[in-house]
Design a protein around this motif. Structure first.
Motif, PDB file in Angstrom:
ATOM      1  N   TRP A 155     -15.154   0.261   9.089  1.00 49.93           N
ATOM      2  CA  TRP A 155     -14.351   0.546   9.411  1.00 49.93           C
ATOM      3  C   TRP A 155     -13.575   0.739  10.292  1.00 49.93           C
ATOM      4  CZ3 TRP A 155     -11.608   0.971   4.268  1.00 49.93           C
ATOM      5  CH2 TRP A 155     -12.263   1.248   3.539  1.00 49.93           C
TER       6      TRP A 155
ATOM      7  N   GLU B 272       0.459  -1.627   0.218  1.00 49.63           N
ATOM      8  CA  GLU B 272       0.076   0.233  -0.072  1.00 49.63           C
ATOM      9  C   GLU B 272       1.017   1.252   0.350  1.00 49.63           C
ATOM     10  OE1 GLU B 272      -2.270  -0.813   3.846  1.00 49.63           O
ATOM     11  OE2 GLU B 272      -4.108  -1.214   2.942  1.00 49.63           O
TER      12      GLU B 272
ATOM     13  N   SER C 288     -10.157  -6.135  13.964  1.00 52.47           N
ATOM     14  CA  SER C 288      -8.233  -6.490  13.255  1.00 52.47           C
ATOM     15  C   SER C 288      -7.472  -5.897  14.428  1.00 52.47           C
ATOM     16  CB  SER C 288      -8.110  -5.523  12.114  1.00 52.47           C
ATOM     17  OG  SER C 288      -6.646  -5.332  11.743  1.00 52.47           O
TER      18      SER C 288
ATOM     19  N   ARG D  88      -4.595  -5.417  14.022  1.00 52.76           N
ATOM     20  CA  ARG D  88      -3.911  -4.030  13.044  1.00 52.76           C
ATOM     21  C   ARG D  88      -3.422  -3.125  14.638  1.00 52.76           C
ATOM     22  NH1 ARG D  88      -3.087  -1.118   7.674  1.00 52.76           N
ATOM     23  NH2 ARG D  88      -2.747   0.639   7.791  1.00 52.76           N
TER      24      ARG D  88
ATOM     25  N   TYR E 257     -10.392   4.585   7.272  1.00 52.49           N
ATOM     26  CA  TYR E 257     -11.312   4.609   8.006  1.00 52.49           C
ATOM     27  C   TYR E 257     -11.035   6.448   8.690  1.00 52.49           C
ATOM     28  CZ  TYR E 257     -10.101   5.777  13.534  1.00 52.49           C
ATOM     29  OH  TYR E 257      -9.787   6.124  14.391  1.00 52.49           O
TER      30      TYR E 257
ATOM     31  N   LYS F  38     -11.611  -2.655  10.931  1.00 48.67           N
ATOM     32  CA  LYS F  38     -10.513  -2.575  10.380  1.00 48.67           C
ATOM     33  C   LYS F  38      -9.451  -2.531  10.540  1.00 48.67           C
ATOM     34  CE  LYS F  38     -12.526  -3.664   5.824  1.00 48.67           C
ATOM     35  NZ  LYS F  38     -11.092  -5.202   5.862  1.00 48.67           N
ATOM     36  N   ILE F  39      -9.196  -1.437  11.717  1.00 50.35           N
ATOM     37  CA  ILE F  39      -8.735   0.002  12.888  1.00 50.35           C
ATOM     38  C   ILE F  39      -7.810  -0.584  13.862  1.00 50.35           C
ATOM     39  CG2 ILE F  39      -9.368   1.545  12.848  1.00 50.35           C
ATOM     40  CD1 ILE F  39      -6.455   1.654  10.770  1.00 50.35           C
TER      41      ILE F  39
ATOM     42  N   GLY G 247     -17.120  -1.639   2.034  1.00 48.25           N
ATOM     43  CA  GLY G 247     -16.201  -1.459   1.687  1.00 48.25           C
ATOM     44  C   GLY G 247     -15.665  -2.262  -0.003  1.00 48.25           C
TER      45      GLY G 247
ATOM     46  N   THR H 231      -6.444   3.031   1.127  1.00 51.11           N
ATOM     47  CA  THR H 231      -5.629   2.006   1.956  1.00 51.11           C
ATOM     48  C   THR H 231      -6.740   2.283   3.322  1.00 51.11           C
ATOM     49  OG1 THR H 231      -4.339   3.878   3.351  1.00 51.11           O
ATOM     50  CG2 THR H 231      -3.872   2.905   1.444  1.00 51.11           C
ATOM     51  N   VAL H 232      -6.805   1.369   3.961  1.00 49.80           N
ATOM     52  CA  VAL H 232      -7.420   1.173   5.019  1.00 49.80           C
ATOM     53  C   VAL H 232      -6.983   2.751   6.102  1.00 49.80           C
ATOM     54  CG1 VAL H 232      -7.504  -0.289   7.376  1.00 49.80           C
ATOM     55  CG2 VAL H 232      -7.178  -1.410   5.524  1.00 49.80           C
ATOM     56  N   ARG H 233      -6.237   3.121   6.459  1.00 51.35           N
ATOM     57  CA  ARG H 233      -6.377   4.575   7.437  1.00 51.35           C
ATOM     58  C   ARG H 233      -7.294   5.405   5.872  1.00 51.35           C
ATOM     59  NH1 ARG H 233      -0.323   5.151   7.327  1.00 51.35           N
ATOM     60  NH2 ARG H 233      -0.755   7.437   8.400  1.00 51.35           N
TER      61      ARG H 233
END
Length: 576
Positions: A449, A91, A552, A554, A403, A452-453, A383, A398-400
């Motif tokens: 979201w 990413e 997640s 993460r 979020y 995922k973070i 998503g 990206t995931v960031r």
């Protein structure tokens, strides 16, 4: 004597010097973003409103829309599929983020509701000031018979100019309500939008300007009273005989044409970052998905030159195809789940002789209400949502980025959403249904979201005990704040490392009651660094994972800077 020429030269020199500094800062941020995690608390940050420095007016530009859309649909999809970076799962994060994983205010985006909770009335007002005067004469000065939304340009008795557009026959309120409601919500989220109003007027108030022209799509000719009536015949009148329209005020400044979701405007010296690497354009995907803005493409954007002082501001425009509205009809299940020309789905249908099908093709649906069309909740996947055409910034999210966009959506309360919907002039039943749907879609966006973070925000640090042997890290867990999980479902795993002293610490801790959490790290001793608070590069990093059944693992990384024994640690950065 200081002459005007000398003053102008001096001013230009200052602007040039400042612009050079900002460009170097932007380059440093880009280089740091490609480097290691330890660079985060040291790297220069983007400067608020750095892209509003005075400069020359860029040229106006159009766009070969069909060509660009086909390029993105075919070339963009092939390039994405065969990208080595994508295959490796690599990413490339947004380049214009701060040390705290945010963006600064700019000509693209201004923090509003997520930073300072607006009142419902402020959300309802949005970007608007004073709407058209519909109590007196409305002078038609131009008309447009081409396109899917015929209408005309009107000058009110106060001399203000507005573009009037009408709902399709049989779907009164459909496009007008969607346009106004989404405009309010995109503005409150932080984007620049025009002033859009719902207006009600009597056709007898319309007066034709003798110089008015009509664009038929093939030629421009003198406009007639019959042309006005022809446009009115394409919509439904209200029960009392009056007409309803969405009135859009022309934005201030000189229009320069659309902006693109990739590259830069080369004749704008303030345009530092490639657009596909801007966090506010990548995160826009999440807001667009929430409001089902399937027509989010460059044709519905506008660059405007604001002079004075002389810079380009970037607008999102035309929200008629949002929510359940397809502008002249209701949305259908394909929109939001598949591109207009979806390369791989199309090839699948061709080579399977039509037997290849995707989920939306078997979905039975009906309009929720003629005034709001069709807008799903059950089949909405935050998503996997798609606009009608591939968007380079959306595809690189990206995931960031997701979020960050979800925090914008999650900032809206039920009352704020209801206030925005009320501006659509919808029948009561339709307004209640749409408010309920937007609240439910908001919940799905946030749940997707945030899972995922590690949704850690508003971090503070302090040393406690007389010998400073306990490091307390206080933070908000947005998963708890949003009510997605409970403290009983949550644990935190941490890994702490001091760069200079070499202290390392790992462990887990149960979440405490409430949404504000405190993590207590038992350090062995106060870091031995002398008494100076100016020790350069004296940092610690705390990696914090949120352990939940549906989330997640993460980690978020909290960077801490040592400020001396009298102060202890301060939070120097946050990366999700």
């Amino acid at each position: 004597m200081i002459t005007s020429r000398n003053r102008n030269a001096s001013s230009n020199q200052v602007v040039t010097t400042l612009r050079s500094f900002l460009l170097l800062t932007a380059l440093a941020v880009m280089m740091a973003a490609c480097g290691t995690r330890t660079s985060v608390p040291l790297r220069p940050e983007p400067v608020p409103y750095a892209d509003t420095l005075p400069g020359p007016q860029p040229r106006e530009r159009g766009a070969a829309e069909i060509v660009r859309l086909l390029e993105s649909s075919v070339g963009g999809e092939l390039g994405s599929t065969f990208s080595l970076r994508n295959w490796l799962g690599a990413e490339h994060e947004a380049l214009n983020v701060t040390r705290f994983d945010d963006v600064v205010n700019s000509a693209w985006f201004e923090h509003r509701n997520a930073e300072r909770r607006l009142t419902p009335r402020e959300v309802a007002r949005g970007a608007t000031t004073v709407g058209p005067d519909t109590a007196r004469t409305l002078t038609v000065i131009a008309g447009k018979a081409a396109g899917i939304s015929p209408g005309f340009t009107v000058r009110d008795a106060n001399g203000e100019t507005f573009l009037f557009k009408f709902d399709p026959k049989g779907n009164l309120h459909l496009a007008s309500a969607a346009g106004v409601i989404s405009s309010r919500l995109f503005w409150a989220a932080g984007y620049h939008t025009p002033e859009d109003f719902i207006v009600v007027f009597d056709s007898a108030q319309l007066v034709l300007d003798p110089e008015a022209k009509l664009d038929t799509g093939f030629k421009v000719r003198a406009m007639t009273v019959a042309d006005i009536q022809a446009v009115l015949n394409l919509t439904d009148a209200l029960p009392d005989g009056r007409f309803l329209a969405i009135a859009s005020k022309f934005v201030p400044g000189k229009p320069l044409g659309p902006f693109f979701f990739s590259g830069v405007r080369k004749d704008d010296p303030n345009d530092y970052y490639y657009h596909e690497y801007r966090r506010e354009l990548r995160g826009l995907y999440v807001v667009a998905a929430w409001l089902n803005h399937v027509d989010m493409r460059f044709a519905n954007t506008l660059d405007v030159f604001i002079d004075p002082p002389g810079y380009v501001r970037h607008y999102l425009i035309d929200f008629a195809a949002t929510l359940g509205s397809g502008t002249v009809r209701s949305h259908n299940p394909r929109e939001g789940t598949e591109y207009n020309f979806d390369l791989w789905a199309s090839l699948g249908r061709i080579f399977s002789l039509g037997f290849f099908k995707v989920g939306w093709e078997g979905l039975d649906y009906r309009e929720i209400h003629p005034a709001i069309g069709w807008l799903s909740v059950d089949s909405f996947e935050p998503g996997n949502w798609k606009a009608n055409w591939p968007n380079p910034a959306f595809k690189r999210r990206t995931v960031r980025d997701g979020y960050w966009g979800a925090k914008l959506v999650g900032s809206f309360s039920d009352e704020q959403i209801a206030a925005a919907v009320a501006e659509g002039y919808l029948p009561d039943a339709a307004a209640e249904a749409l408010t309920r749907i937007l609240i439910q879609r908001r919940e799905k966006v946030v749940a997707y979201w945030y899972a995922k973070i590690a949704p850690i925000e508003n971090v503070m640090a302090q040393l406690t005990n007389d010998d400073g042997a306990i490091l307390e890290i206080a933070f908000d867990d947005l998963g708890l704040t949003a009510g997605l999980w409970t403290s009983a479902d949550t644990r935190y795993a941490y890994s702490f490392k001091e760069m200079q002293a070499g202290t390392k610490l790992n462990g887990e801790s149960d979440a405490g009651p409430g949404t504000r959490q405190t993590l207590r790290l038992p350090l062995k001793s106060v870091p031995q660094r002398g008494s100076s608070a100016d020790e350069a590069d004296d940092f610690a990093a705390l990696r914090l994972s949120v352990i939940r059944s549906r989330a997640s693992r993460r980690a978020a990384t909290i960077y801490l800077r040592w400020k001396g024994p009298a102060v202890g640690y301060e939070v120097a950065g946050l990366e999700h």
